[in-house]
Write an enzyme that holds these catalytic residues in place. Sequence first.
Site, PDB file in Angstrom:
ATOM      1  N   CYS A 113       0.804  -1.223   0.000  1.00  0.00           N
ATOM      2  CA  CYS A 113       0.000   0.000   0.000  1.00  0.00           C
ATOM      3  C   CYS A 113       0.835   1.270   0.000  1.00  0.00           C
ATOM      4  O   CYS A 113       0.363   2.334  -0.409  1.00  0.00           O
ATOM      5  CB  CYS A 113      -0.951   0.004   1.195  1.00  0.00           C
ATOM      6  SG  CYS A 113      -2.058  -1.428   1.238  1.00  0.00           S
ATOM      7  N   HIS A 248      -3.645   7.166   2.008  1.00  0.00           N
ATOM      8  CA  HIS A 248      -3.989   5.811   1.589  1.00  0.00           C
ATOM      9  C   HIS A 248      -5.397   5.499   2.097  1.00  0.00           C
ATOM     10  O   HIS A 248      -5.704   5.702   3.269  1.00  0.00           O
ATOM     11  CB  HIS A 248      -2.979   4.822   2.161  1.00  0.00           C
ATOM     12  CG  HIS A 248      -3.372   3.395   1.997  1.00  0.00           C
ATOM     13  ND1 HIS A 248      -3.833   2.878   0.802  1.00  0.00           N
ATOM     14  CD2 HIS A 248      -3.391   2.372   2.885  1.00  0.00           C
ATOM     15  CE1 HIS A 248      -4.101   1.598   0.955  1.00  0.00           C
ATOM     16  NE2 HIS A 248      -3.849   1.272   2.215  1.00  0.00           N
ATOM     17  N   ASN A 278     -10.125  -0.267  -0.400  1.00  0.00           N
ATOM     18  CA  ASN A 278      -8.660  -0.192  -0.338  1.00  0.00           C
ATOM     19  C   ASN A 278      -8.085  -0.773  -1.629  1.00  0.00           C
ATOM     20  O   ASN A 278      -8.143  -1.979  -1.853  1.00  0.00           O
ATOM     21  CB  ASN A 278      -8.165  -0.979   0.874  1.00  0.00           C
ATOM     22  CG  ASN A 278      -6.666  -0.931   1.057  1.00  0.00           C
ATOM     23  OD1 ASN A 278      -5.935  -0.514   0.171  1.00  0.00           O
ATOM     24  ND2 ASN A 278      -6.191  -1.391   2.210  1.00  0.00           N
TER      25      ASN A 278
END
Length: 321
Positions: A113, A248, A278
Amino acid sequence: MRRAVLTGTGSALPARRVSNADLAETVDTSDDWIVERTGIRFRHIASPDETTGTLGADAARAALGAAGVRAEDVDLIVLATATPDQTFPATATKIQAMLGIDDCVAFDVGAVCSGFLYAVQVADSLIRTGAANRALVIGSETFSRILDWEDRATCVLFGDGAGAVVLEGRDVAEDGPGILSTKLHADGRHNELLYVDGGPSTTGTVGKVRMKGREVFRHAVTNLASVLDESLGAVGMNAADVDWVVPHQANARILDATARKLGLPAEKVVVTVDQHANTSAASVPLALDVATRDGRIKPGQIVVLEAMGGGFTWGAAVLRT
């Protein structure tokens, strides 16, 4: 001074959009359960003919169009991904071919990520030294391929997508645009908290995502707040100087807790997790493109990008648009 200046953004999403209610038909979950714990309402899931490479190429084309740059003028492609099309060659080279570029430096970066932040620092460093002049930095993922669809603690959290930016080397004044600072970190002691349970050299299989959510949440809030302060401090700024934070998009509760820890008002935080879930390395550039195209992010503003991912890895970048 020579800086890497952001001149264009782009993004791409798979055609299939899946709601929490859609998921509840096959997974033991509900819309209320997912929204309360994550803030997620929708995610996009790639079809068999949509890959990390095709999504990344579409996002790159959009970024090139926004920048007014021809593909053949790109001399560097850095792709952040944890879900490459193949073990090798690098998916960045596939994107290069899709864009019709005969020759440029092209490679993948793997930091999950946080991958896009890592890729930005690599491109920024190469541009500042003159080794590159015009870069495509891309985050692209098809996380749906590595999810255990019987594990409701993880499968509801992720989606597929891609985001891209064009960075160009320019000589600018000290108060001019460009990337002002980047700070990266990693701590491999926490592998067991967020990982994929397989790989070519261990199991010979791709494996599935495994996560201990409570522990990840605790580390995320602490590490993200710290690296945001660190990246701003490196250029003599603090949270009051920030126009936008593009984080994020992991979990709405992490976004809220990080903003509170920094004393940032919620209206300065770009949130797309409700629509995209996500998307790992794609989430920061995807959110950046959304906020740029809808007019929230304007020229001359201070924007902070931040992310944390498996490893753990984490980082932040400060830029003036």
